[in-house]
Scaffold this motif. Structure first.
Motif, short mmCIF file in Angstrom:
data_model
loop_
_atom_site.label_atom_id
_atom_site.label_comp_id
_atom_site.label_asym_id
_atom_site.label_seq_id
_atom_site.Cartn_x
_atom_site.Cartn_y
_atom_site.Cartn_z
N MET A 512 0.82 -1.20 0.00
CA MET A 512 0.00 0.00 0.00
C MET A 512 0.86 1.26 0.00
SD MET A 512 -3.39 -0.29 0.01
CE MET A 512 -3.78 1.32 0.73
N ALA A 513 1.90 1.27 0.84
CA ALA A 513 2.75 2.45 0.93
C ALA A 513 3.45 2.74 -0.39
CB ALA A 513 3.78 2.25 2.04
N ILE A 514 3.96 1.71 -1.03
CA ILE A 514 4.66 1.91 -2.31
C ILE A 514 3.67 2.33 -3.39
CG2 ILE A 514 5.94 0.68 -4.12
CD1 ILE A 514 7.39 -0.83 -1.87
N ALA A 515 2.45 1.82 -3.34
CA ALA A 515 1.44 2.25 -4.31
C ALA A 515 1.16 3.75 -4.16
CB ALA A 515 0.16 1.44 -4.12
N VAL A 516 0.97 4.21 -2.93
CA VAL A 516 0.68 5.63 -2.72
C VAL A 516 1.90 6.49 -3.07
CG1 VAL A 516 -0.04 7.38 -1.05
CG2 VAL A 516 -1.03 5.08 -0.95
N ALA A 517 3.09 6.04 -2.63
CA ALA A 517 4.31 6.80 -2.94
C ALA A 517 4.55 6.87 -4.45
CB ALA A 517 5.51 6.16 -2.24
N GLY A 518 4.35 5.76 -5.15
CA GLY A 518 4.52 5.75 -6.60
C GLY A 518 3.53 6.67 -7.29
N TRP A 519 2.29 6.65 -6.83
CA TRP A 519 1.26 7.55 -7.36
C TRP A 519 1.68 9.01 -7.20
CZ3 TRP A 519 -3.14 9.11 -3.68
CH2 TRP A 519 -4.07 9.94 -4.32
N GLN A 520 2.18 9.36 -6.02
CA GLN A 520 2.57 10.74 -5.77
C GLN A 520 3.84 11.13 -6.53
OE1 GLN A 520 0.72 13.10 -4.18
NE2 GLN A 520 -0.80 11.44 -4.33
N LEU A 521 4.78 10.20 -6.69
CA LEU A 521 5.95 10.47 -7.53
C LEU A 521 5.54 10.68 -8.98
CD1 LEU A 521 8.72 8.05 -6.20
CD2 LEU A 521 8.68 10.55 -6.02
N ASN A 522 4.57 9.92 -9.42
CA ASN A 522 4.08 10.06 -10.79
C ASN A 522 3.48 11.45 -11.01
OD1 ASN A 522 3.70 8.66 -13.36
ND2 ASN A 522 1.50 8.87 -12.93
N ARG A 523 2.85 11.99 -9.97
CA ARG A 523 2.35 13.36 -10.06
C ARG A 523 3.51 14.36 -10.19
NH1 ARG A 523 -2.63 14.23 -5.72
NH2 ARG A 523 -4.25 13.28 -7.01
N GLN A 524 4.56 14.12 -9.44
CA GLN A 524 5.73 14.99 -9.56
C GLN A 524 6.30 14.92 -10.98
OE1 GLN A 524 8.79 14.29 -6.67
NE2 GLN A 524 7.45 14.54 -4.90
N LEU A 525 6.35 13.72 -11.52
CA LEU A 525 6.92 13.53 -12.85
C LEU A 525 6.17 14.35 -13.89
CD1 LEU A 525 9.18 11.88 -14.20
CD2 LEU A 525 7.48 10.11 -14.69
N ALA A 526 4.84 14.41 -13.75
CA ALA A 526 4.03 15.18 -14.69
C ALA A 526 4.38 16.66 -14.62
CB ALA A 526 2.55 14.96 -14.40
N MET A 527 4.60 17.18 -13.42
CA MET A 527 4.96 18.60 -13.30
C MET A 527 6.35 18.86 -13.85
SD MET A 527 4.96 21.17 -10.01
CE MET A 527 3.26 21.67 -10.29
N VAL A 528 7.29 17.96 -13.56
CA VAL A 528 8.66 18.13 -14.05
C VAL A 528 8.69 18.08 -15.58
CG1 VAL A 528 10.94 17.05 -14.13
CG2 VAL A 528 9.76 17.30 -11.94
N ALA A 529 7.88 17.19 -16.16
CA ALA A 529 7.84 17.05 -17.62
C ALA A 529 7.38 18.33 -18.29
CB ALA A 529 6.94 15.89 -18.01
N ALA A 530 6.57 19.12 -17.56
CA ALA A 530 6.06 20.36 -18.14
C ALA A 530 7.00 21.55 -17.92
CB ALA A 530 4.69 20.68 -17.53
#
Length: 579
Positions: A512-530
């Motif tokens: 569960m923790a890795i799922a939530v952490a991965g989800w939140q890192l993925n959000r960071q990735l979207a901002m960095v990509a922009a």
């Protein structure tokens, strides 16, 4: 090695994962404007690096000492604490009506992250004070708030949490400390406290002017077990009606624990009422002490998860610096046989990227959790439920991550990591307590598969996972992990016995923790990509991809352990098991 604040990554997590700009749109947190947030994050980073970090190694080597009944800290600690209080860092998220700045809890977490990365043992002092403030704010009387909160909020006074006794560790219902109401005289209406508590973090010291102990004790005739526990406020120095300090209360540190790490944090055995005159006052209702204490405990569990981030960041920085400087062997397969820095070797690269990815994942989970706490404070019931789910994830996986990253840091140093001179070993020694205190990580996992699994009939956790799956449909492994977590949750609710759920609780908590952490890192990735291309953007992209492509698939492999049941655990009798 000097500590360099991770300011850019912290600001990214605060913006993306905590959603600080959205919080600032509320009336309560309107002061958390971008300029204010940046000033706080940059300012506390500079303060931590300049004043607390230089004391970290000294604190480890000299430690706290009990001399003639007084706890002494190494030179420099008193001055650094005074400066911390004078600059207002303790009051960041404190209630405004008690002298605090009333800013989001998210920013309080950032203050502690920077201080703890600089000096984890020292930062246990304000961590406990923050928890005491929370408990009194929610459960104290108006008179108690007026009398005690202003100096706790400023940091002039510190706070502690007194649960554990020699016979009562995680089972606090077995405690024997007593409280007896005083019917007449100077202290009428208050209580005489008698008993001994162990493992009391910063239980005594001379850095703050007073120490406010929150002590669990049992009243005469109270129900057995945890239902008969009350919470009492017991000051080191009595506080007069005008707020000035009076005589020393009947309490003392008996000894300091000799620990594996966090040597500059005085972990005390505290004795209350040796002379029958330890005076305290009740917080909240009789026999409702655990309710009040768990307000403090919930806050402490988030801040202990934060410690996992802190020690991981410090260990990663040191390993990176060493790997860049340590020259050894030629790069495998290279035409040039000259020795290179060890960070050029593939397995060292693997370790360093894993350290970076785990640290950033834990930080993303930390600030997401903090942001949900802040939204819960504003009245968002869904956010409050998600924060409740995230607390055991952050405390357990965050602290496990701290231990793993600190251990990898030793490995990067090789033999030099195993000797004390480099300081890499201190990070691991300091990290190892975090999975144990404030409820062991097994207790966090048990909380997840009992209380949190059943919240809102299971809909709270299921809906959380559906959100992750919906937002991460383009990330195959993360989408699959969310599905695996949902499948485990369904099995635990519908088909598993309580023993089965508890047997699989730790791997499920990690999933569960890795799922939530991965989800939140993925959000960071979207901002960095922009954003504009840069070395920092490239570094973030690679660290996130390492997490999503390697750490997330590992978590999927835990499903078998999460659903394996308890039968194998009990095939052997106790006698057979221990041989």
């Amino acid at each position: 090695m000097p500590y360099s604040p991770a300011t850019a990554d912290q600001l990214l997590a605060i913006r993306v994962n905590a959603g600080i700009e959205e919080l600032a749109q509320s009336e309560r947190f309107a002061a958390a404007e971008p300029d204010m947030v940046e000033a706080i994050v940059e300012g506390i980073g500079q303060f931590a690096a300049g004043e607390w970090a230089p004391l970290n190694r000294l604190g480890d080597l000299e430690g706290a000492k009990l001399e003639n009944g007084v706890v002494r800290l190494p030179d420099g600690y008193a001055e650094a604490y005074v400066h911390y209080v004078e600059q207002g860092w303790n009051a960041i998220a404190g209630p405004a009506n008690s002298g605090g700045q009333g800013l989001p809890f998210t920013l309080s977490c950032n203050v502690l992250e920077n201080l703890g990365t600089a000096n984890m043992a020292f930062t246990l002092l304000p961590i406990l004070s923050v928890g005491a403030i929370e408990a009194l704010e929610h459960h104290g009387s108006e008179a108690q708030k007026a009398k005690y909160l202003p100096d706790l909020v400023s940091g002039a006074w510190s706070g502690t949490m007194n649960l554990t006794e020699p016979q009562a560790g995680s089972d606090v219902g077995a405690l024997r400390t007593t409280a007896e109401k005083i019917e007449d005289g100077e202290h009428a209406g208050k209580y005489r406290i008698a008993g001994q508590k162990i493992y009391i973090t910063w239980g005594d010291h001379e850095l703050a002017q007073n120490i406010i102990h929150l002590v669990l004790a049992r009243l005469p005739g109270a129900p057995e077990g945890s239902r008969g526990i009350s919470l009492f406020l017991v000051p080191k120095y009595h506080v007069k009606e005008d707020g000035s300090l009076g005589s020393h209360n009947d309490l003392r540190p008996v000894s300091l624990e000799h620990k594996l790490g966090i040597n500059a944090s005085p972990t005390c055995v505290m004795s209350y009422g040796d002379n029958g005159e330890c005076i305290g006052e009740i917080v909240g209702e009789e026999n409702r002490g655990l309710t009040a204490m768990f307000t403090m405990m919930n806050n402490a569990r988030i801040n202990v998860g934060n410690q996992g981030v802190q020690i991981a960041e410090r260990a990663t920085q040191q390993a990176m610096a060493y790997a860049r400087e340590r020259i050894q062997s030629a790069r495998a397969g290279a035409a040039d046989k000259s020795p290179v820095a060890i960070l050029e070797h593939p397995d060292v690269r693997r370790m360093l990227l894993r350290m970076k990815a785990l640290t950033q994942g834990a930080r993303a989970l930390l600030y997401y959790t903090a942001g949900q706490v802040d939204r819960g404070t504003l009245g968002d019931a869904d956010a409050r439920a998600r924060a409740e789910i995230c607390v055991p994830l952050l405390k357990a996986w965050g602290t496990d991550t701290g231990v793993e990253v600190a251990s990898l840091g030793i490995q990067v140093h090789g033999g030099m990591g195993f000797v004390e001179e480099t300081g890499a070993a201190q990070h691991w020694r300091d990290s190892r307590i975090a999975p144990i205190y404030e409820g062991t990580n097994g207790i966090q996992a048990a909380d997840l598969v009992t209380r949190k699994l059943g919240m809102d009939g299971g809909a709270a956790l299921t809906g959380f996972l559906e959100t992750i799956a919906r937002e991460c449909a383009h990330e195959a492994d993360l989408f699959a992990l969310a599905g695996d977590c949902a499948a485990v949750a369904h099995w635990m609710r519908e088909d598993a016995s309580l023993d089965d759920r508890l047997a699989g609780s730790v791997p499920f908590c990690t999933m569960m923790a890795i799922a939530v952490a991965g989800w939140q890192l993925n959000r960071q990735l979207a901002m960095v990509a922009a954003s504009e291309p840069s070395d920092a953007a490239d570094a973030k992209r690679v660290a996130v991809r390492f997490f999503l492509d390697r750490i997330v698939p590992e978590a999927r492999g835990l499903k078998a352990g999460a659903t394996g049941g308890a039968a194998t655990l009990y095939e052997l009798s106790a006698e057979q098991l221990v041989g």
